[in-house]
Design an enzyme around this catalytic site. Structure first.
Site, short mmCIF file in Angstrom:
data_model
loop_
_atom_site.label_atom_id
_atom_site.label_comp_id
_atom_site.label_asym_id
_atom_site.label_seq_id
_atom_site.Cartn_x
_atom_site.Cartn_y
_atom_site.Cartn_z
N ALA A 176 -20.07 34.20 20.18
CA ALA A 176 -19.22 33.27 20.91
C ALA A 176 -17.81 33.85 20.91
O ALA A 176 -17.48 34.68 20.06
CB ALA A 176 -19.24 31.91 20.22
N GLY A 189 -23.78 34.11 18.73
CA GLY A 189 -24.26 33.65 20.03
C GLY A 189 -24.92 34.75 20.84
O GLY A 189 -25.81 34.48 21.65
#
Ligand code: 3H9
Length: 686
Positions: free
Chosen positions: A71, A110
């Site tokens: 992320a 992520g």
């Protein structure tokens, strides 16, 4: 054919042997983090390729140095924006056409979650994957706990998620995590794999989320004990355990809902804020405001083969440098070379290096007693006895033999580098490289800029730190530089509290209970109380501070020098530490002699006093321009002094309290103990 979707995500169709493969390519430097634009681009690209009847299989790949590394940390702390990552990964998994992740570099957080949601994963063997969210005080928040557990089982998933370690792809052979591992030509191999799915009509997506978790025989109770033991104050690993255990029998939908709920709680926690601060503070510390290019350094001369010199030599050798060790006599040289060898033997024993690697490193080591042999060195570093006259003479000799552009460095911990530089022909070439002991293990490197050190030498010193895989922080000259000056202030406060009535155990327990790696008094016993005492004795006694390290002086007078005499602040029996009631008597007597009144202390007060001593000294360093930025102080304390990373560092703690609280607390301490020790807070310092 290429269709622009978003600036950072593009799609193209690869046509070969009349079979159509749609390629989604992410190009978002430096590490293809999942910013809002990347997430939106991914969804749009997927929609476009899914709706394109020519496309049978989809590949997600990345430009640049790595597959998605997680992320986008820069977006943390800002209001979340759609599409949210869990929805993006679910969209990928729900795709009606097979989606393949093409992985290289480091697929983290992520990024790994995106890959886990794909129906197939093709990777370079040497690529790494990991869920390092715990290092930021988080757990995976986009299905990572759920999908990894479904593929590799709860044991390996728990290990990866609670440790945050990056694991080399080739270690997953036979786990089903990767469908194809290759040594090279990732793009070509992924395309061939995609075409084989079309040729073999394997076009039904295989969804990890539809599988069940196989936790047969897994001992959750034992795993919990092990996770708790390793967590050492960190919340996230315990939450990760809870999520895995509670969701093992749930559907992917319910499991992800619980994972998300816990992720959001952690995202707003103080620990996560502190750990994210630590991450960005480290990146900041590496940045210089000067515009100079580092010089090439390959051959390093190290003068002094004692513990420090041999540790430094080990660090350089382990990073591929060639090292020339210099000692005064052939016996001392042999002992120095042996110390280096022993450091490497230790590394092999602990599984940190292979014998083959070590043989390669040691082939780059030479030794001599003649300074003339330093003539070809690009960097010459001294790690000899802490005596300024010895060091001045040493650099005088070095300057007679070294190359004109050689960088010259001193490893002094306290001495005035300007004073040394002023006796040199080329003072601009001198820099402080303050390693911490053991130098081959400790991450911190203070790069000390003296008044005349050139920008080019600073740039070179910082780049050397990077090559050594150290965390380097640029500091200025003062007694003890940034780290040890603060450590002295911290030690002073601890010693003062001893005289005021806090016991040895109370102090160490309060501070380790708060998260410090070791109690300050146990540390003094370990390093020898006389070492610091002798160094302080060479300095004028601070008249405003009647209790200044008097507790340590009392121990030294009583012959209690620490572990080496089996008695210091504690008593030692066959290496086992226990409390020493006679120490309390000695300290009580000393307090009475100095007219210091004794009283009860709470653990909270001990921590506050010690922490505020660090904050006060940190503010003084900032005011004096010894550090470039406030966060550099935190980096020094996290990497050199065992400050708990999940507390961000002393200055982060101060920031969290807020300027007003800091100003008030410093004011209270100033009123009680005087302005020399507790300066006034200057607004805007933090
Ligand atoms: C996550 O994914 C949560 C999800 O589960 C759920 C969400 C719902 N974002 O270290 P380097 C920058 S949590 C933005 O010097 P290296 C870094 O700041 C995230 N930027 O290089 C630096 O910028 P600058 C999980 C990032 O080759 C530049 O990249 N992921 C990010 O030595 C180079 O970094 C992680 O925790 C990021 N995620 O190492 C990964 N990562 O040049 C953390 C890096 O301006 N990152 N940058 O200073 C790393 O471990 C290393 O940076 C990496 C590269 C191994 C990727």
């Amino acid at each position: 054919m290429t269709t622009e979707n978003q600036a950072v995500v593009t799609t193209k169709l690869a046509t070969k042997l009349s079979k159509q493969v749609g390629i989604i390519s992410i190009d978002y430097a430096p590490v293809n983090a999942l910013s809002q634009a990347v997430r939106a681009g991914l969804v749009n690209a997927l929609d476009a390729l899914e709706n394109n009847d020519d496309v049978k299989v989809i590949i997600i790949c990345c430009e640049g140095r790595t597959f998605i590394a997680g992320a986008d940390i820069k977006e943390f702390g800002k209001p979340p924006t759609t599409p949210f990552l869990p929805d993006v990964v679910n969209r990928i998994e729900a795709c009606t056409k097979p989606v393949i992740a093409s992985m290289f570099g480091t697929s983290l957080g992520g990024g790994f979650e995106v890959a886990l949601a794909c129906h197939y994963r093709v990777s370079l063997n040497q690529a790494k994957v990991g869920l390092p969210e715990v290092n930021l005080g988080l757990i995976p928040g986009a299905g990572g706990t759920q999908r990894l557990m479904r593929i590799v089982g709860p044991g390996q998933a728990l290990d990866m998620i609670t440790s945050g370690k990056h694991v080399i792809a080739s270690k997953f052979v036979d786990t089903g995590l990767f469908d194809l591992l290759v040594d090279s030509e990732l793009e070509k191999n992924t395309l061939t794999f995609a075409e084989s799915l079309i040729t073999n009509e394997k076009l039904t997506p295989i969804r990890v989320g539809e599988r069940e978790v196989d936790s047969t025989g897994f001992d959750w109770a034992q795993a919990k004990v092990s996770v708790a033991k390793k967590a050492r104050g960190k919340q996230a690993p315990l939450v990760a355990f809870d999520v895995l255990e509670k969701t093992q029998k749930l559907s992917i939908k319910d499991g992800m809902a619980y994972e998300r709920e816990q992720f959001l709680i952690l995202r707003d926690s103080e620990q996560s804020a502190a750990l994210r601060h630590a991450f960005s503070a480290e990146k900041q510390a590496a940045k210089l405001s000067i515009d100079a290019q580092p010089a090439k350094v390959e051959f390093v001369g190290i003068i002094g083969g004692g513990n420090m010199g041999s540790g430094i030599a080990t660090a350089f050798l382990s990073s591929g440098f060639k090292v020339q060790l210099i000692e005064q006599t052939s016996d001392a040289l042999a002992a120095g070379l042996e110390r280096i060898q022993n450091n490497f033997i230790g590394n092999v024993k602990r599984g940190r290096m292979s014998q083959q690697q070590v043989d390669g490193y040691l082939a780059n080591l030479i030794g001599d007693v003649d300074y003339q042999t330093l003539a070809e060195c690009d960097l010459i570093l001294e790690a000899v006895f802490e005596d300024i006259e010895v060091k001045k003479e040493l650099f005088n000799k070095v300057e007679q033999v070294c190359k004109a552009n050689a960088v010259l460095a001193t490893n002094t911990s306290y001495l005035d580098i300007n004073d040394i530089a002023n006796t040199m022909k080329r003072p601009e070439q001198l820099v402080g490289l303050h390693f911490f002991s053991p130098a081959n293990i400790m991450k911190l490197l203070e790069v000390v800029q003296a008044d005349k050190t050139s920008d080019a030498v600073i740039a070179t010193a910082m780049s050397i730190g990077k090559k050594l895989r150290k965390t380097s922080v640029l500091v200025g000259v003062c007694f003890g530089f940034a780290g040890n000056r603060m450590y002295t202030r911290y030690g002073r406060e601890v010693q003062q509290m001893l005289l005021e009535g806090a016991s040895v155990e109370q102090i160490d327990t309060a501070l380790t209970g708060w998260g410090m790696a070791m109690g300050p008094l146990a540390v003094q016993d370990l390093s020898g109380i006389d070492i610091g005492h002798n160094a302080r004795s060479a300095q004028p006694f601070p008249k405003h501070d009647k209790g200044y390290f008097r507790a340590a002086a009392t121990m030294v007078s009583a012959g209690r020098l620490g572990r080496k005499t089996s008695a210091g602040f504690y008593q030692y029996n066959e290496g086992k530490k226990k409390s020493a009631p006679e120490v309390e008597t000695l300290l009580r007597e000393k307090a009475s002699e100095l007219s210091i009144e004794q009283r009860e202390f709470s653990a909270e007060e001990i921590v506050h006093r010690a922490l505020f001593a660090l904050i006060a000294e940190g503010l003084a360093l900032l005011k004096a321009g010894i550090v470039q930025r406030v966060s550099d102080i935190d980096v020094i304390w996290l990497h050199g002094y065992g400050f708990p990373r999940y507390k961000g560092g002393p200055m982060f703690q101060a920031k969290q309290m807020g300027e007003q609280v800091v100003a008030e607390k410093l004011g209270e301490l100033r009123a009680e103990f005087g302005e020399e020790l507790w300066p006034e807070y200057i607004a805007g310092s933090l």
